[in-house]
Design a protein around this motif. Structure first.
Motif, PDB file in Angstrom:
ATOM      1  N   MET E  78      -4.738  -2.317 146.289  1.00  0.00           N
ATOM      2  CA  MET E  78      -4.855  -2.237 144.834  1.00  0.00           C
ATOM      3  C   MET E  78      -3.505  -2.476 144.162  1.00  0.00           C
ATOM      4  N   ASN E  79      -3.565  -3.011 142.962  1.00  0.00           N
ATOM      5  CA  ASN E  79      -2.383  -3.120 142.115  1.00  0.00           C
ATOM      6  C   ASN E  79      -1.886  -1.694 141.917  1.00  0.00           C
ATOM      7  N   TRP E  84      -2.712   2.745 137.296  1.00  0.00           N
ATOM      8  CA  TRP E  84      -3.981   2.515 137.989  1.00  0.00           C
ATOM      9  C   TRP E  84      -4.226   3.579 139.044  1.00  0.00           C
ATOM     10  N   GLU E  88      -7.495   6.481 139.473  1.00  0.00           N
ATOM     11  CA  GLU E  88      -8.331   6.695 140.661  1.00  0.00           C
ATOM     12  C   GLU E  88      -8.195   8.124 141.198  1.00  0.00           C
TER      13      GLU E  88
END
Lengths: 249, 249, 249, 249, 249, 249
Positions: E78-79, E84, E88
């Motif tokens: 993932m970036n 971000w 999550e």
């Protein structure tokens, strides 16, 4: 970054470094990231500041945090708040930069705290918070840049939390080891990776501007002919240097 | 407006001129139009400013405007941005007043731009923007009134757009030829049409106040007896003048 | 710029246009010139604004200026203050943008002035000053963006001076004919020369973002995989379009 | 001032009353004294406020003052802080105006304090401080004008000190018995001595403006012809009234 | 802290919790440490917020930091910018609290970023920065508290730097796991260690206040008799409860 | 409070008194009541201020209030505005503290008004308003603390209303007879009842801090060992005193 480069940077005006960084796209590639601190000014004008950043981060006061910070101790038996520890981590050429979250009316230290910093040879103080006992602190004769003077002790509003981590100060990113350059125009922050290039370019830039000023004074020529820098500007500058009329540092 | 009237105005305090304009209804007939600039202060206190306004108007930066302004040239081959042109349009007795839209953290010029203005004999600088290289600019020894000192070059935020048009500066209307009067109390703007009347009234007003001060010092009389100016005030003042005790200019 | 392009721009979010302009270097080539107005907000949220700028410039009040402006008349016999004239110069698709020098507590007009503008079919109002009779003005049902609501009539503080000249509004340059785009996020100004490119890029950009949202909703995939836009982003977007799952406008 | 006059004032817009007071020289004879409150806005828009001022003055907190205020009791056995006493002094038609020294983040009361005020029939609330439990307070359905909403209880910052004395609120003088008129444009303060004249002039003024609006709507004539009010304005207005087309209240 | 306690806290007003914390000396033992956020308000009023803090810290933009943050990736592909990752890390009952250094005009995210957060079941958003695409974000129907709405994308001004560390937000300390309680009066931060006590005391406090209100409504008794809480207050409250007239939750 | 105690207080730093009051719970028992003035600074740095407060309260200008105040006269025939009366009520050791409602751009007096106050032997001036003729007022050589310098005469904005009543100044409560202590760090207000205790504790506190400074200078020991004050601090201090190395006042 060598001490020589740091010394060269120290000869430049903060406005020159701002200009050079800006023209190189700093603060522009991904955005308009800030280069110059807001609401941070010299408490005593006329004192150039240059040095490597040592950083201190404050957070708002709360009892649980206060209890942790004030009572924890290092093996050396010293009162281990990050503020005291960061001061002992500073030495000659260092500038203590404190992120006080822009609370310009709350003190980050005074005569005793900053007296110790001065005793350790630090190059100066920068904070977007305030200084108490401001006059004795300034009277030590070094550069002191702050958001203001205040009677309000920091502990009523904020606590030193950690040091030598990236911080904001006056709205600008400061990482440990960044170059801090301040004069009466303001305080600019220069990432170490730019130092050599800016030192070299700045020396040339200020030499050209001295030529423009000297030329203006001697020939009564408007500087308008030389801005933005163009062929004529460089020709005039080189001619003056060749003739030995180049302005001296 | 003659140079003599301008010189008389220059002997008055900015607060006196504010008072006289206010009492004459300026800023009151149609509204409460402003007379005194906000957020404009002397960078070096203690220097009286008086002169005729030459005006410069800035606008926010944009590339299309930048391209038009920076590349257009007059027949004289000079870089024709309005900023350079307005400086060449200034001479002795002129005050360059720049409308920087209140952006007190953005520079309108520094050592070179304002050095040229000084060289042309201008009486001083007023702007609600900032000055870079502020210290060398101030060290020329003339009155410099600004919104602040800054490293931030103007081009990053704003562009000179036109000159010798009506502008705002510090929230006050300034038209070319208006009288600008500044001291440590502030900067007031006086439409040329009021100059003679204000010069005459101001001279009388300040003479009476010197009498009140002298009377207070010598007789330990509260000035309360003389405010607002009344028969007794004028009688006391004339008596002092008649007796040769009138305070001297 | 065609009406079709204007209509396409009107489908985009102000934040999208800000992003696209920013990425194209607007406000970055020579500096960090502003794109989005500060201290200007919708008086009634939820009303998209798009149109071509017609501009009006205010200056601070002064009696001499008031006398000139209020009494001068055009051949048509109308009261010729620039404010009345600019309104008659507006038609369908136009947005009246008034530079009130950021005086957010002073009215630029109310029910009657802006009622006439509405009657002429204008697309909306933008000012960094205030609106009086704000509620009746808003109740006309069109987009009204201002610095605030106020009882204070403009004439006490400022005067309309000229129209269809370059102005600042909310700290941004506005030239006549610029595209003004506003929604609840803010008001952005788009030079006409950028319109076609931004319309095209914006349509694509928002389509991709709708794909990301749809993909997230259906597959529970974090959008993090798709930012910054990369090969995978476009592949996913094209796959959705090919499969007919492309989000609809 | 009769209830009839108060009712007439209540039909006028705050902006109209501001205009009429301003044109009569209020706030101009001796100075530019303020008429409209700054930083005071309706917590629920769309509710007209009109009534007679009952005033309450706060001061910053200090223990000695707190001790005096909180423990002193009147003969009626009530907790005698001035805040409770002033509420019992209010009745129908009264507006409680509290001078919170502009501390817009500190509460002057909430559901219970202001619930009691509502129960006593007061016409509304005005303060340059804040309201806590703002939503239940607003949900009572009456006009509530304040500097903001806040969780911060007043006692941490300020204390009610005395009532029915002259105060400032939002930068405007308020004396007991003044008329307070508020709508979404703002809150204006009208000395009782001006009430009759303003009521009469306001009725006429708004009737003329309704004629201008109606005329504009029916004839597509720019209102510019009728401003400032002139012979033609009055002729048009009277003609409309004579023809029965005068706009109705 | 159990979910039951969290639910009990969620029934209390933010002003009640502020009061209880204040009376317990929070923010007073070592100083006047803040409890309630400044310049953070609900974008959509009327939505109670309660949950456990997950924190995100921003720093000012700079290219070297941007390069590190945007390109580093976790093993999951993932970036990996902290923004971000923190999303999550959030789940049901969590509130994402972002320290945007008080930059209320710069966006911390919009429809897509916060849409993902909503999809993960988070209880709400708090930031002293801004939200872009504010209306679609609000229209998800959850509580959104921010410094404002903005078109300005965050990357132009600031970068997410680290998460689940102590931060400031709106001038208040927030540690991961703290309870965040917001309503239209404001947002208060409650250290987890105080939760049970405050939940219990708050329930009692609000019950007494409901009795005071009910008593006032039925008996027309001024609440002044019951403040500060005294013997009579408790007697009245208990009598009402005994008689079954205790106000219901 | 005796003159001796006042003199002892005058030897202390404002920051020391702030600290001592804060540690004693002042501003904390019922709330976080303020101790130090905001937006009040010395017009001439380096001049310590100490004295007993004589207070003056301003209100916003209005014609009816102006008429009452300016024309009413006492039996002594003096112009009886409260401003003139309060000046005659001041004598040696008194500090005139004027509540200008924080209007830092409006003058409370100048060369003549404050010249009379100086002539009466007052210890200094404190106001959150401005001073006009600021330079002559400062040049009298006494301590002058104000919100700023201004040309704007007070009467245009505010009126002196009453004196020797409790006021706010710079956000702090000031009652007649309170001790006012100012230096470059700020202005603190000390209720007379605390004077003796603070004088005694302050003397001890500053003696210990001088020992810490001297110890640091001589032994190169970090002051961290001595904060917060502990057994070791007192031991070191007493040892230095016993050895005659105690720092002198």
């Amino acid at each position: 970054m060598s001490d020589e480069v740091l010394a060269e940077i120290g000869k430049l005006g903060a406005a020159t470094v701002f200009y050079l960084l800006h023209m190189r796209g700093v603060g522009r590639k991904y955005g308009s990231g800030p280069i110059v601190m807001q609401n941070v000014a010299p408490l005593a004008p006329g004192r150039k500041l240059v040095g490597r950043a040592v950083t201190l981060r404050y957070l708002p006061t709360r009892e649980d945090l206060q209890a942790e910070i004030a009572t924890s101790s290092g093996a050396d038996g010293m009162n281990a708040t990050p503020r005291w520890r960061v001061i002992e981590a500073c030495g000659p050429g260092d500038v203590l930069v404190s992120d006080a979250m822009g609370q310009s009316g709350t003190s980050t230290g005074g005569e005793i705290v900053y007296g110790r910093l001065f005793q350790r040879g630090a190059a100066g103080i920068v904070t977007d918070g305030a200084i108490r006992d401001a006059q004795p602190t300034v009277d030590l004769g070094w550069p002191v840049y702050a958001g203001g003077r205040a009677t309000m002790i920091g502990e009523t509003k904020m606590l030193p939390y950690e040091f030598n981590v990236p911080i904001q100060c006056g709205g600008v990113l400061v990482r440990p080891g960044d170059i801090i350059l301040g004069d009466d125009d303001g305080v600019v922050v220069l990432a170490a990776g730019f130092a050599e290039e800016v030192a070299r370019a700045g020396k040339e830039h200020e030499a050209i501007e001295r030529s423009i000023l000297a030329n203006m004074g001697e020939e009564n020529v408007s500087p308008a002919h030389y801005y933005p820098f163009n062929e004529g500007t460089l020709a005039m500058h080189r001619a003056r240097q060749a003739s030995g009329k180049g302005a001296q540092e």
